[in-house]
Design a protein around this motif. Sequence first.
Motif, PDB file in Angstrom:
ATOM      1  N   ALA A 214      57.665  43.954  82.862  1.00 37.35           N
ATOM      2  CA  ALA A 214      58.144  45.268  83.296  1.00 37.35           C
ATOM      3  C   ALA A 214      57.053  46.336  83.260  1.00 37.35           C
ATOM      4  O   ALA A 214      57.290  47.477  83.649  1.00 37.35           O
ATOM      5  CB  ALA A 214      59.318  45.710  82.425  1.00 37.35           C
ATOM      6  N   GLY A 215      55.871  45.962  82.773  1.00 39.22           N
ATOM      7  CA  GLY A 215      54.764  46.906  82.714  1.00 39.22           C
ATOM      8  C   GLY A 215      54.848  47.901  81.572  1.00 39.22           C
ATOM      9  O   GLY A 215      54.173  48.942  81.592  1.00 39.22           O
ATOM     10  N   LEU A 216      55.647  47.604  80.544  1.00 42.32           N
ATOM     11  CA  LEU A 216      55.755  48.518  79.412  1.00 42.32           C
ATOM     12  C   LEU A 216      54.452  48.539  78.624  1.00 42.32           C
ATOM     13  O   LEU A 216      53.804  47.502  78.434  1.00 42.32           O
ATOM     14  CB  LEU A 216      56.905  48.106  78.496  1.00 42.32           C
ATOM     15  N   THR A 217      54.091  49.705  78.137  1.00 43.51           N
ATOM     16  CA  THR A 217      52.863  49.834  77.347  1.00 43.51           C
ATOM     17  C   THR A 217      53.150  50.078  75.869  1.00 43.51           C
ATOM     18  O   THR A 217      52.225  50.157  75.066  1.00 43.51           O
ATOM     19  CB  THR A 217      52.006  50.985  77.882  1.00 43.51           C
ATOM     20  N   HIS A 218      54.414  50.218  75.506  1.00 48.41           N
ATOM     21  CA  HIS A 218      54.788  50.484  74.116  1.00 48.41           C
ATOM     22  C   HIS A 218      56.042  49.693  73.783  1.00 48.41           C
ATOM     23  O   HIS A 218      57.071  49.838  74.459  1.00 48.41           O
ATOM     24  CB  HIS A 218      55.035  51.984  73.934  1.00 48.41           C
ATOM     25  N   VAL A 219      55.956  48.840  72.778  1.00 43.55           N
ATOM     26  CA  VAL A 219      57.120  48.126  72.276  1.00 43.55           C
ATOM     27  C   VAL A 219      57.250  48.392  70.789  1.00 43.55           C
ATOM     28  O   VAL A 219      56.283  48.773  70.117  1.00 43.55           O
ATOM     29  CB  VAL A 219      57.030  46.598  72.531  1.00 43.55           C
ATOM     30  N   ALA A 220      58.447  48.195  70.274  1.00 44.89           N
ATOM     31  CA  ALA A 220      58.709  48.374  68.848  1.00 44.89           C
ATOM     32  C   ALA A 220      59.352  47.111  68.304  1.00 44.89           C
ATOM     33  O   ALA A 220      60.328  46.619  68.870  1.00 44.89           O
ATOM     34  CB  ALA A 220      59.622  49.568  68.605  1.00 44.89           C
ATOM     35  N   ALA A 221      58.790  46.594  67.234  1.00 45.75           N
ATOM     36  CA  ALA A 221      59.340  45.426  66.549  1.00 45.75           C
ATOM     37  C   ALA A 221      59.945  45.904  65.243  1.00 45.75           C
ATOM     38  O   ALA A 221      59.239  46.476  64.400  1.00 45.75           O
ATOM     39  CB  ALA A 221      58.261  44.382  66.303  1.00 45.75           C
ATOM     40  N   CYS A 222      61.252  45.672  65.085  1.00 45.60           N
ATOM     41  CA  CYS A 222      61.977  46.231  63.946  1.00 45.60           C
ATOM     42  C   CYS A 222      62.628  45.122  63.136  1.00 45.60           C
ATOM     43  O   CYS A 222      62.970  44.065  63.658  1.00 45.60           O
ATOM     44  CB  CYS A 222      63.046  47.208  64.444  1.00 45.60           C
ATOM     45  N   THR A 223      62.829  45.398  61.853  1.00 45.63           N
ATOM     46  CA  THR A 223      63.404  44.382  60.972  1.00 45.63           C
ATOM     47  C   THR A 223      64.918  44.352  61.025  1.00 45.63           C
ATOM     48  O   THR A 223      65.521  43.384  60.562  1.00 45.63           O
ATOM     49  CB  THR A 223      62.953  44.607  59.517  1.00 45.63           C
ATOM     50  N   GLY A 224      65.539  45.394  61.585  1.00 43.01           N
ATOM     51  CA  GLY A 224      66.999  45.406  61.634  1.00 43.01           C
ATOM     52  C   GLY A 224      67.518  46.621  62.371  1.00 43.01           C
ATOM     53  O   GLY A 224      66.759  47.410  62.952  1.00 43.01           O
ATOM     54  N   ASP A 225      68.833  46.767  62.334  1.00 48.60           N
ATOM     55  CA  ASP A 225      69.518  47.842  63.042  1.00 48.60           C
ATOM     56  C   ASP A 225      69.077  49.224  62.591  1.00 48.60           C
ATOM     57  O   ASP A 225      68.846  50.122  63.404  1.00 48.60           O
ATOM     58  CB  ASP A 225      71.024  47.706  62.781  1.00 48.60           C
ATOM     59  N   THR A 226      68.973  49.400  61.274  1.00 56.86           N
ATOM     60  CA  THR A 226      68.653  50.719  60.729  1.00 56.86           C
ATOM     61  C   THR A 226      67.282  51.181  61.186  1.00 56.86           C
ATOM     62  O   THR A 226      67.111  52.321  61.644  1.00 56.86           O
ATOM     63  CB  THR A 226      68.722  50.687  59.189  1.00 56.86           C
ATOM     64  N   SER A 227      66.290  50.298  61.075  1.00 56.62           N
ATOM     65  CA  SER A 227      64.938  50.670  61.493  1.00 56.62           C
ATOM     66  C   SER A 227      64.855  50.837  63.008  1.00 56.62           C
ATOM     67  O   SER A 227      64.133  51.702  63.510  1.00 56.62           O
ATOM     68  CB  SER A 227      63.924  49.644  60.993  1.00 56.62           C
ATOM     69  N   GLU A 228      65.603  50.040  63.744  1.00 55.16           N
ATOM     70  CA  GLU A 228      65.579  50.166  65.206  1.00 55.16           C
ATOM     71  C   GLU A 228      66.124  51.531  65.638  1.00 55.16           C
ATOM     72  O   GLU A 228      65.574  52.175  66.545  1.00 55.16           O
ATOM     73  CB  GLU A 228      66.389  49.044  65.834  1.00 55.16           C
ATOM     74  N   LYS A 229      67.198  51.973  65.009  1.00 53.56           N
ATOM     75  CA  LYS A 229      67.753  53.288  65.342  1.00 53.56           C
ATOM     76  C   LYS A 229      66.749  54.400  65.044  1.00 53.56           C
ATOM     77  O   LYS A 229      66.670  55.397  65.780  1.00 53.56           O
ATOM     78  CB  LYS A 229      69.050  53.512  64.567  1.00 53.56           C
ATOM     79  N   ALA A 230      65.968  54.229  63.994  1.00 46.01           N
ATOM     80  CA  ALA A 230      64.951  55.230  63.653  1.00 46.01           C
ATOM     81  C   ALA A 230      63.883  55.308  64.739  1.00 46.01           C
ATOM     82  O   ALA A 230      63.440  56.407  65.112  1.00 46.01           O
ATOM     83  CB  ALA A 230      64.316  54.890  62.306  1.00 46.01           C
ATOM     84  N   VAL A 231      63.481  54.172  65.273  1.00 45.91           N
ATOM     85  CA  VAL A 231      62.470  54.148  66.334  1.00 45.91           C
ATOM     86  C   VAL A 231      63.024  54.753  67.616  1.00 45.91           C
ATOM     87  O   VAL A 231      62.348  55.531  68.301  1.00 45.91           O
ATOM     88  CB  VAL A 231      61.985  52.705  66.583  1.00 45.91           C
ATOM     89  N   VAL A 232      64.262  54.394  67.959  1.00 49.66           N
ATOM     90  CA  VAL A 232      64.873  54.935  69.179  1.00 49.66           C
ATOM     91  C   VAL A 232      64.990  56.451  69.083  1.00 49.66           C
ATOM     92  O   VAL A 232      64.709  57.186  70.040  1.00 49.66           O
ATOM     93  CB  VAL A 232      66.247  54.282  69.429  1.00 49.66           C
TER      94      VAL A 232
END
Length: 375
Positions: A214-232
């Motif tokens: 998709a040509g994305l230049t930034h991805v986030a790898a998270c350990t779970g739901d809580t950390s993913e919500k923080a990144v979003v």
Amino acid sequence: MDEHSAANGDESESDGKALRRGWTTGTCATAAARAACEALFTGRFPDPVTVTLPGGQTPAFALAWSETGDSWAAAGVVKDAGDDPDVTHGALVRARVWRAEPGQGVVFRAGEGVGTVTRPGLPVPVGEPAINPVPRAMIRQAVAEAAALAGQPADVVVEVSVENGEALARRTMNPRLGIVGGLSILGTTGIVVPYSCAAWIASIHRGVDVARAAGLTHVAACTGDTSEKAVVARYGLPDHALLDMGDFVGGTLKYLRSHPVPRLTLCGGFAKFGKLARGLMDLHSKRNSVDLDWLADRLAELGAGPEVTTQARTANTAAQVLGIAAEAGLPLADRVAALAQDAALGVLEGAPVDVEVLVTDRQGNIVGKADWRGP
């Protein structure tokens, strides 16, 4: 994830109790397709039906359902995932077959409960049924064997469906990967190994592939739901930029080493990233525990006196140590983030990936960070 798959044999838990292995959705679809093809060609359903796995094993499956119509036949097999916590365990996997135009070979269709690929980067092209390459090869072989026995050309349409598959797919990573309408038909060996985690790691890899395509230049790898919500909340990243890393930071980083994305945010809880900071690449609590002495030593490096470090060494949890550091005004979470960043860059081995590390508390607040750094 839909299922775990690996080589055949017995798997044992740490307490010595044997875990029962099972069959992938690909194997079940192959068995259903083989039975349906024999019925199409001969008018008789084989029951049980035998299939050949990539490793040469030849398991037999009882049919749970069969039906014929005007120029078509269909059969179904109930998936048995053994002792694996698989969302598709007990699902009815069906194949409906009818004759294709001469010379077409096997044509695949997605029936009810099987997804369709909508994003590039996956092992099958956009617009195709989400039936992975190994199950496709297994089904082609099964069709060829049935056709040879009947003296018929192996030109058939195979429509694979999974009962309740669309609802089950919502409990997998398929929506994030751009697989819509149902499950993927998976498997590399045809056999499910309990708790092998192979499917989870494969899903992380496919997530990287989709992001790159998709040509994305930034991805986030998270350990779970809580950390993913923080990144979003911090970046507003699209769904397909989020990698559900879980405990598998090593598998994530190794794949990014050979399939780089320019910017990687690693986000996780203080306890888990305290393990990454020590250079551990598997963050599961059963395989690697929190080291309170190590955290106390980091506090000492930050200037903590004996009373504070003793409190840390005798704490019950990493969260309690984080609280002790906060009361002492010491940036322990920042120190953990910096060391975790060092460990991650070490695994990336100079790959063109800039890494940022965010550390969260149990409520999802970002309590520590290491700013962007590259090779």
